[in-house]
Design a protein around this motif. Structure first.
Motif, mmCIF file in Angstrom:
data_model
loop_
_atom_site.group_PDB
_atom_site.id
_atom_site.type_symbol
_atom_site.label_atom_id
_atom_site.label_comp_id
_atom_site.label_asym_id
_atom_site.label_seq_id
_atom_site.Cartn_x
_atom_site.Cartn_y
_atom_site.Cartn_z
ATOM 1 N N LEU A 204 12.187 33.841 35.676
ATOM 2 C CA LEU A 204 13.599 34.186 35.806
ATOM 3 C C LEU A 204 13.731 35.703 35.864
ATOM 4 N N ASP A 205 14.668 36.165 36.677
ATOM 5 C CA ASP A 205 14.888 37.611 36.696
ATOM 6 C C ASP A 205 15.687 38.035 35.462
ATOM 7 N N ALA A 206 15.722 39.337 35.226
ATOM 8 C CA ALA A 206 16.360 39.869 34.016
ATOM 9 C C ALA A 206 17.837 39.485 33.947
ATOM 10 N N LYS A 207 18.538 39.532 35.069
ATOM 11 C CA LYS A 207 19.958 39.212 35.064
ATOM 12 C C LYS A 207 20.193 37.767 34.634
ATOM 13 N N THR A 208 19.403 36.839 35.169
ATOM 14 C CA THR A 208 19.554 35.426 34.816
ATOM 15 C C THR A 208 19.246 35.217 33.342
ATOM 16 N N ARG A 209 18.203 35.848 32.849
ATOM 17 C CA ARG A 209 17.840 35.717 31.434
ATOM 18 C C ARG A 209 18.966 36.224 30.541
ATOM 19 N N GLU A 210 19.583 37.329 30.922
ATOM 20 C CA GLU A 210 20.666 37.890 30.107
ATOM 21 C C GLU A 210 21.910 37.012 30.167
ATOM 22 N N LEU A 211 22.203 36.426 31.315
ATOM 23 C CA LEU A 211 23.340 35.514 31.405
ATOM 24 C C LEU A 211 23.111 34.275 30.537
ATOM 25 N N ILE A 212 21.901 33.744 30.548
ATOM 26 C CA ILE A 212 21.575 32.613 29.668
ATOM 27 C C ILE A 212 21.726 33.039 28.208
ATOM 28 N N SER A 213 21.241 34.219 27.881
ATOM 29 C CA SER A 213 21.349 34.730 26.514
ATOM 30 C C SER A 213 22.805 34.834 26.083
ATOM 31 N N LEU A 214 23.681 35.243 26.995
ATOM 32 C CA LEU A 214 25.097 35.342 26.649
ATOM 33 C C LEU A 214 25.729 33.969 26.445
ATOM 34 N N ALA A 215 25.315 32.992 27.229
ATOM 35 C CA ALA A 215 25.824 31.626 27.017
ATOM 36 C C ALA A 215 25.407 31.121 25.641
ATOM 37 N N VAL A 216 24.160 31.352 25.289
ATOM 38 C CA VAL A 216 23.667 30.929 23.972
ATOM 39 C C VAL A 216 24.379 31.712 22.874
ATOM 40 N N ALA A 217 24.568 33.009 23.072
ATOM 41 C CA ALA A 217 25.256 33.828 22.065
ATOM 42 C C ALA A 217 26.678 33.329 21.825
ATOM 43 N N ALA A 218 27.340 32.899 22.890
ATOM 44 C CA ALA A 218 28.701 32.366 22.739
ATOM 45 C C ALA A 218 28.685 31.070 21.939
ATOM 46 N N THR A 219 27.732 30.211 22.215
ATOM 47 C CA THR A 219 27.705 28.914 21.536
ATOM 48 C C THR A 219 27.196 29.019 20.104
ATOM 49 N N THR A 220 26.411 30.042 19.803
ATOM 50 C CA THR A 220 25.922 30.228 18.433
ATOM 51 C C THR A 220 26.786 31.214 17.645
ATOM 52 N N ARG A 221 27.750 31.817 18.319
ATOM 53 C CA ARG A 221 28.721 32.730 17.693
ATOM 54 C C ARG A 221 28.042 33.940 17.039
ATOM 55 N N CYS A 222 27.188 34.587 17.790
ATOM 56 C CA CYS A 222 26.448 35.744 17.287
ATOM 57 C C CYS A 222 26.973 37.015 17.950
ATOM 58 N N ASP A 223 27.814 37.759 17.218
ATOM 59 C CA ASP A 223 28.409 38.967 17.787
ATOM 60 C C ASP A 223 27.369 40.019 18.179
ATOM 61 N N ALA B 224 21.487 44.948 34.019
ATOM 62 C CA ALA B 224 20.684 44.166 34.977
ATOM 63 C C ALA B 224 21.470 43.832 36.240
ATOM 64 N N GLY B 225 22.738 44.258 36.294
ATOM 65 C CA GLY B 225 23.519 44.063 37.510
ATOM 66 C C GLY B 225 24.354 42.794 37.560
ATOM 67 N N ALA B 226 24.535 42.134 36.433
ATOM 68 C CA ALA B 226 25.362 40.923 36.428
ATOM 69 C C ALA B 226 26.804 41.296 36.750
ATOM 70 N N SER B 227 27.463 40.431 37.505
ATOM 71 C CA SER B 227 28.871 40.658 37.840
ATOM 72 C C SER B 227 29.758 39.918 36.848
ATOM 73 N N ARG B 228 31.008 40.316 36.794
ATOM 74 C CA ARG B 228 31.969 39.625 35.936
ATOM 75 C C ARG B 228 32.113 38.173 36.377
ATOM 76 N N GLU B 229 32.079 37.932 37.678
ATOM 77 C CA GLU B 229 32.197 36.570 38.200
ATOM 78 C C GLU B 229 31.021 35.706 37.758
ATOM 79 N N GLU B 230 29.815 36.266 37.787
ATOM 80 C CA GLU B 230 28.645 35.529 37.311
ATOM 81 C C GLU B 230 28.771 35.219 35.830
ATOM 82 N N LEU B 231 29.260 36.190 35.064
ATOM 83 C CA LEU B 231 29.432 35.969 33.631
ATOM 84 C C LEU B 231 30.481 34.890 33.373
#
Length: 114
Positions: free
Chosen positions: A43-62, A75-82
């Motif tokens: 996985l590229d860095a952007k995809t890994r970070e987007l997955i990490s943010l999904a997990v962070a949201a579900t685990t409620r880790c600020d 890593a260049g993620a867009s707001r739309e991707e997020l």
């Protein structure tokens, strides 16, 4: 809720630094897990970070949100991707509540049959 994410991240780093200094084994173990989790490269860095943010949201880790939001932006993620990533996280979390609701009902029924 308005959070100064840069300030919060800085404070978290200081606090976690104190934890790591007080018990270096914790940081060593965490770094080992972190390294193993990012060692593959499929996985590229952007995809890994987007997955990490999904997990962070579900685990409620600020702190996780702050770390990975910064990394996703870098890593260049867009707001739309997020937003699409977060929609998946929201759906999964609601799906988990739906599935576990059947377990709650089953447990309740088991205890009510006494």
């Amino acid at each position: 809720m308005v959070v100064n994410w840069q300030e919060m991240l800085g404070e978290a780093v200081k606090t976690l630094g104190g934890l790591a200094k007080g018990n270096p084994g914790i940081m060593e173990g965490y770094k080992g897990l972190d390294g193993a989790g990012s060692a593959f490269g499929a996985l590229d860095a952007k995809t890994r970070e987007l997955i990490s943010l999904a997990v962070a949201a579900t685990t409620r880790c600020d702190t996780c949100i702050a770390v990975h939001a910064q990394a996703a932006a870098e890593a260049g993620a867009s707001r739309e991707e997020l937003l699409e990533t977060l929609a998946v996280a929201i759906t999964l979390n609601s799906g988990a509540a739906f599935v576990y609701s059947s377990r709650v009902l089953e447990a309740f029924d088991a205890f009510s049959k006494k």
